[in-house]
Design an enzyme around this catalytic site. Structure first.
Site, short mmCIF file in Angstrom:
data_model
loop_
_atom_site.label_atom_id
_atom_site.label_comp_id
_atom_site.label_asym_id
_atom_site.label_seq_id
_atom_site.Cartn_x
_atom_site.Cartn_y
_atom_site.Cartn_z
N GLN A 226 -9.42 -6.37 -4.94
CA GLN A 226 -8.99 -7.32 -3.69
C GLN A 226 -10.15 -7.38 -2.77
OE1 GLN A 226 -5.71 -8.33 -3.23
NE2 GLN A 226 -5.95 -8.79 -1.04
N GLU B 134 -11.50 -3.54 -2.79
CA GLU B 134 -10.39 -2.64 -3.39
C GLU B 134 -10.28 -2.69 -4.82
OE1 GLU B 134 -6.99 -3.14 -0.77
OE2 GLU B 134 -8.39 -4.25 0.57
N HIS C 195 1.02 -1.10 0.06
CA HIS C 195 0.11 -0.04 -0.01
C HIS C 195 0.99 1.24 -0.08
CE1 HIS C 195 -3.44 -2.50 0.46
NE2 HIS C 195 -3.55 -2.51 1.54
N HIS D 60 -9.53 2.19 0.27
CA HIS D 60 -9.43 1.21 1.56
C HIS D 60 -10.58 1.16 2.32
CE1 HIS D 60 -7.99 -2.08 3.62
NE2 HIS D 60 -6.80 -2.18 2.73
N SER D 61 -11.83 1.51 2.02
CA SER D 61 -12.99 1.55 3.25
C SER D 61 -13.17 0.32 3.16
CB SER D 61 -14.14 2.14 2.34
OG SER D 61 -13.68 3.92 2.41
C1 BGC Z 1 -4.35 -6.31 2.43
C2 BGC Z 1 -4.33 -7.10 3.80
C3 BGC Z 1 -4.02 -5.88 4.75
C4 BGC Z 1 -5.17 -4.86 4.85
C5 BGC Z 1 -5.08 -3.77 5.53
C6 BGC Z 1 -5.61 -5.35 2.48
O1 BGC Z 1 -5.47 -4.68 1.13
O2 BGC Z 1 -4.81 -7.15 1.30
O3 BGC Z 1 -3.39 -7.91 3.76
O4 BGC Z 1 -3.97 -6.55 5.93
O5 BGC Z 1 -5.14 -4.33 3.24
O6 BGC Z 1 -3.74 -3.21 5.34
#
Ligand code: BGC
Length: 354
Positions: A289, A317, A104, A178-179
């Site tokens: 994701q 995501e 990220h 990432h909500s």
């Molecule tokens: C990831 C997870 C991670 C989460 C928070 C997700 O996009 O795939 O593995 O724990 O984000 O960071």
């Protein structure tokens, strides 16, 4: 649009909260710290409004320790193996912040920077244009990247994210949002009864460090087949190598684009049966994701005193596939000077069984 102070970022910059509303009473609160969606109030089948995203009340909590609650993620959503990739014959080393891997955007990704915010209202609705110029070398990435993300709350209860970037040197870019959702409202219980349908017939298998493992897999006959409405919890406890590696669902689904890469297509339909709330996800991205909140463990105290226990929220995501800079078979995430990165995702809310 209402605007108020949300305090001061660690770098001393003032941070604001913007409140977007529409005629139907839907309300989104967004801060320019990390572009975080702080709250999202949507009606249930009885017209009762609840907040359907997880998060904190105070800026200090987001700064101290947040698993990307509501945040804008960049430059690269998801993982890049060992924080390394080669581009045009040159090797780059990124910050590693997830074991040996880069996750990220690194130690200080786009979720932890202060964006410039410009509110607007137009015939689509009201919103916010967030801009951030990421300097050459930030977290190890090459090139100055100018990122612009527009959040729009529409009259028909959709929250739209439009992403745009340009660069002065070739660089990977993979922006996402990432909500963590819990459509039952206020993050009070787990999300295992949410019934989801995903428009994906393949997924990316992962190793125990969540890096892609071998070729894409067909979902048929696996707990990753959500082509028909299925509760998130229906198969999450199955003894399955991939569920073990992800500690639940933490996998990228390859979206069926109907033969039109880049088209805005339906990726997901989610129903929360007790409230009738429905969320549809539409995206131009090739992947999504699906993260079932596996690392929530009750240690984080959220909004209004909520305690976020295991699987109290899930994320969808939309993005390119993980580790694409090292995976020649995946669609490219490299942006070059003179090109424009454009991506759109919208989350539309409605109710079922009124
Ligand atoms: C990831 C997870 C991670 C989460 C928070 C997700 O996009 O795939 O593995 O724990 O984000 O960071």
């Amino acid at each position: 649009m209402e605007r108020s102070s949300f305090g001061t970022a660690p770098g001393g910059q003032p941070v604001e909260v913007y409140t977007l509303t529409n005629r139907q009473g839907m309300e989104a609160r967004v801060t320019n710290y990390g572009g975080i969606l702080l709250s999202l109030r949507v009606p249930d089948r009885d017209g009762r409004f609840d907040d359907v995203v997880l998060g904190y009340d105070a800026l200090a909590d987001y700064v101290a320790d947040s698993p990307y609650f509501g945040a804008l993620v960049g430059r690269y959503g998801n993982r890049i193996a060992r924080g390394r990739f080669t581009l045009d014959g040159r090797q780059y080393t990124l910050a590693t912040n997830n074991g040996v891997n880069h996750l990220h955007g690194g130690l200080k990704g786009f979720d932890k920077v202060v964006w410039t915010a410009a509110p607007f209202e137009n015939d689509q609705g009201m919103g916010l244009v967030l801009t951030y110029v990421s300097p050459d070398g930030e977290e190890g990435y090459p090139g100055t990247l100018t990122a612009r993300v527009t959040y729009t709350l529409t009259a028909d209860n959709a929250l739209v994210f439009d992403y745009h970037s340009t660069t002065d040197s070739p660089t990977p870019v993979n922006l996402t949002q990432h909500s963590y959702f819990n459509l039952a409202g206020d993050g009070q219980r787990d999300i295992l009864d949410h019934v989801v349908t995903f428009n994906a017939d393949r997924f990316v298998p992962i190793d125990a460090t969540s890096i892609p493992l071998g070729p894409l897999r067909d979902v048929t006959g696996t707990p990753f087949d959500f082509r028909r409405p299925t509760a998130i919890g229906a198969r999450i406890q199955q003894d399955d190598e991939q569920l073990r590696n992800g500690i639940g669902y933490d996998h990228s689904l390859v979206l069926d684009k109907g033969g039109q890469p880049g088209a805005l297509t339906l990726a997901a339909h989610v129903l929360e049966p007790t409230t009738g709330r429905v969320m549809e996800v539409h995206t131009t991205e090739p992947g999504m994701q699906f993260y079932s909140g596996n690392f929530l463990d009750g240690t984080l105290k959220g909004k209004r005193g909520a305690v976020y226990h295991h699987r109290f929220g899930f994320a969808l995501e939309t993005q390119h596939l993980p580790d694409s800079p090292n995976q020649p078979a995946f669609p490219s995430t490299i942006l070059r000077p003179g090109e424009e990165y454009r991506s759109r995702t919208l989350y539309r809310f409605s109710v079922s069984g009124a």
